[in-house]
Design a protein around this motif. Structure first.
Motif, PDB file in Angstrom:
ATOM      1  N   GLY A 160       0.804  -1.231   0.000  1.00  0.00           N
ATOM      2  CA  GLY A 160       0.000   0.000   0.000  1.00  0.00           C
ATOM      3  C   GLY A 160       0.827   1.265   0.000  1.00  0.00           C
ATOM      4  O   GLY A 160       0.458   2.260   0.624  1.00  0.00           O
ATOM      5  N   ASN A 161       1.907   1.251  -0.725  1.00  0.00           N
ATOM      6  CA  ASN A 161       2.816   2.401  -0.747  1.00  0.00           C
ATOM      7  C   ASN A 161       2.330   3.461  -1.744  1.00  0.00           C
ATOM      8  O   ASN A 161       2.001   3.164  -2.878  1.00  0.00           O
ATOM      9  N   SER A 162       2.251   4.692  -1.265  1.00  0.00           N
ATOM     10  CA  SER A 162       2.087   5.859  -2.126  1.00  0.00           C
ATOM     11  C   SER A 162       2.780   7.004  -1.402  1.00  0.00           C
ATOM     12  O   SER A 162       3.721   6.743  -0.627  1.00  0.00           O
ATOM     13  N   GLY A 163       2.362   8.215  -1.601  1.00  0.00           N
ATOM     14  CA  GLY A 163       2.992   9.320  -0.888  1.00  0.00           C
ATOM     15  C   GLY A 163       2.453  10.648  -1.372  1.00  0.00           C
ATOM     16  O   GLY A 163       1.996  10.761  -2.508  1.00  0.00           O
ATOM     17  N   VAL A 164       2.486  11.606  -0.448  1.00  0.00           N
ATOM     18  CA  VAL A 164       2.097  12.979  -0.781  1.00  0.00           C
ATOM     19  C   VAL A 164       3.372  13.800  -0.846  1.00  0.00           C
ATOM     20  O   VAL A 164       4.066  13.945   0.165  1.00  0.00           O
TER      21      VAL A 164
ATOM     22  N   TYR B 248       9.053  16.850  -1.289  1.00  0.00           N
ATOM     23  CA  TYR B 248       9.239  16.342   0.071  1.00  0.00           C
ATOM     24  C   TYR B 248       8.092  15.387   0.379  1.00  0.00           C
ATOM     25  O   TYR B 248       6.943  15.810   0.508  1.00  0.00           O
ATOM     26  N   GLU B 249       8.421  14.094   0.514  1.00  0.00           N
ATOM     27  CA  GLU B 249       7.364  13.073   0.607  1.00  0.00           C
ATOM     28  C   GLU B 249       6.915  12.794   2.038  1.00  0.00           C
ATOM     29  O   GLU B 249       7.729  12.488   2.907  1.00  0.00           O
ATOM     30  N   ILE B 250       5.608  12.889   2.250  1.00  0.00           N
ATOM     31  CA  ILE B 250       4.985  12.338   3.447  1.00  0.00           C
ATOM     32  C   ILE B 250       4.484  10.962   3.034  1.00  0.00           C
ATOM     33  O   ILE B 250       3.654  10.834   2.123  1.00  0.00           O
ATOM     34  N   GLN B 251       5.002   9.939   3.681  1.00  0.00           N
ATOM     35  CA  GLN B 251       4.744   8.568   3.234  1.00  0.00           C
ATOM     36  C   GLN B 251       3.294   8.144   3.461  1.00  0.00           C
ATOM     37  O   GLN B 251       2.697   8.436   4.508  1.00  0.00           O
ATOM     38  N   ILE B 252       2.769   7.469   2.463  1.00  0.00           N
ATOM     39  CA  ILE B 252       1.504   6.737   2.610  1.00  0.00           C
ATOM     40  C   ILE B 252       1.852   5.264   2.483  1.00  0.00           C
ATOM     41  O   ILE B 252       2.564   4.863   1.548  1.00  0.00           O
ATOM     42  N   LEU B 253       1.374   4.486   3.457  1.00  0.00           N
ATOM     43  CA  LEU B 253       1.690   3.059   3.489  1.00  0.00           C
ATOM     44  C   LEU B 253       0.639   2.384   4.359  1.00  0.00           C
ATOM     45  O   LEU B 253       0.087   3.011   5.259  1.00  0.00           O
TER      46      LEU B 253
ATOM     47  N   LEU C 111       1.073  13.069  -6.025  1.00  0.00           N
ATOM     48  CA  LEU C 111       0.730  11.799  -5.385  1.00  0.00           C
ATOM     49  C   LEU C 111       1.456  10.676  -6.121  1.00  0.00           C
ATOM     50  O   LEU C 111       1.399  10.587  -7.352  1.00  0.00           O
ATOM     51  N   GLN C 112       2.118   9.829  -5.341  1.00  0.00           N
ATOM     52  CA  GLN C 112       3.035   8.837  -5.899  1.00  0.00           C
ATOM     53  C   GLN C 112       2.312   7.576  -6.379  1.00  0.00           C
ATOM     54  O   GLN C 112       1.401   7.085  -5.706  1.00  0.00           O
ATOM     55  N   ASP C 113       2.753   7.076  -7.507  1.00  0.00           N
ATOM     56  CA  ASP C 113       2.395   5.721  -7.943  1.00  0.00           C
ATOM     57  C   ASP C 113       3.579   4.824  -7.615  1.00  0.00           C
ATOM     58  O   ASP C 113       4.622   4.897  -8.271  1.00  0.00           O
TER      59      ASP C 113
HETATM   60 MG    MG Z   1       5.893   6.305  -0.880  1.00  0.00          MG
END
Ligand code: MG
Length: 251
Positions: free
Chosen positions: A125-129, A135-140, A234-236
């Motif tokens: 479930g990795n993505s990120g803002v 500057y990435e705030i992790q989404i996981l 938003l990261q893929d």
């Molecule tokens: Mg990420």
């Protein structure tokens, strides 16, 4: 009747004012309450945020209707799937980036990991803002999913772990409220003042005015390079994470 009203005004309204003015003349160096009161400008009236609704003064980046505010890689149309008011990453379609650029802001974004999620550690479930595209705030999916803490949900990726883990299980919506202060730069391109970020995850502070050290690199140390306003990206990362109710307020 008019005379009575006039007498009333003189006694109860004007008299105390005149007495105060007299006192101020006698003691000009004394502090009075009015010396620390200012009345203008009055703050703008804003209709506050509500569930799935942005505050009235926000720029709505995604309200479920479409990705008009976004582009994909190389300015192409975004390749992510919009359905039932939700946008979901199509793995391999690449990141999505706002057309608008921002400096200091408050960003609200809701994200959800799919039920039946697979994978472990960073492959779950990795993505990120990305703030200002850098500057990435992790989404996981950090619900029962151990990984390096500086890469868990709500981390400033590879720099600062979240203060606590407030991640909800797959199938439930997580909320990030992010307050971001952009850097300023010296002539050589390094930070004069560092960027700072506060992240509230599901109502819990997980980054508290955290200093961002530079770009959030996968390999190597953060880099500092001068830049102006930047987009939200938003990261893929190859995982089908979903998003809804994205809005931003410039500060
Ligand atoms: Mg990420």
């Amino acid at each position: 009747m008019k005379t009575i009203r006039l007498i009333f005004v003189l006694i109860f309204v004007s008299a105390p004012l005149l007495m105060a003015q007299e006192e101020e003349k006698r003691e000009p160096k004394k502090m009075y309450p009015r010396h620390t009161e200012f009345w203008q400008p009055q703050p703008s009236v804003v209709e506050p945020a509500a569930p799935l609704k942005a505050p009235s003064d926000a720029i709505v980046l995604f309200d479920g209707s479409g990705l008009d505010e976004w582009v994909g890689p190389k300015d192409a149309a975004p390749g992510w799937k919009v359905e039932n008011g939700v946008v979901t990453i199509v793995p391999g379609a690449g990141e999505i980036i706002t057309k608008r650029q921002f400096t200091d802001f408050q960003l609200h974004i809701e994200w959800m990991e799919p039920v039946g999620i697979e994978g472990v550690s960073q492959q779950r479930g990795n993505s990120g803002v990305y703030l200002q595209g850098r500057y990435e705030i992790q989404i996981l999916d950090s619900y029962n999913n151990e990984t390096y803490v500086s890469g868990s949900a709500g981390s400033v990726y590879k720099q600062h772990a979240p203060l606590v883990n407030a991640t909800l299980p797959p199938g439930q919506w997580n909320v990030f409220d992010i307050i971001y202060e952009a850097p300023t730069f010296k002539k050589d391109g390094t930070f004069r003042t560092y960027p700072h970020v506060t992240v509230i995850h599901n109502g819990v502070v997980i980054q508290n005015h955290t200093e961002i050290l530079g770009t959030t690199e996968y390999v190597g140390f953060p880099k500092q390079k001068a830049h102006g306003p930047g987009p939200i990206m938003l990261q893929d990362h190859g995982n089908p994470v979903s998003f809804r109710n994205i809005w931003i307020r410039e500060l």
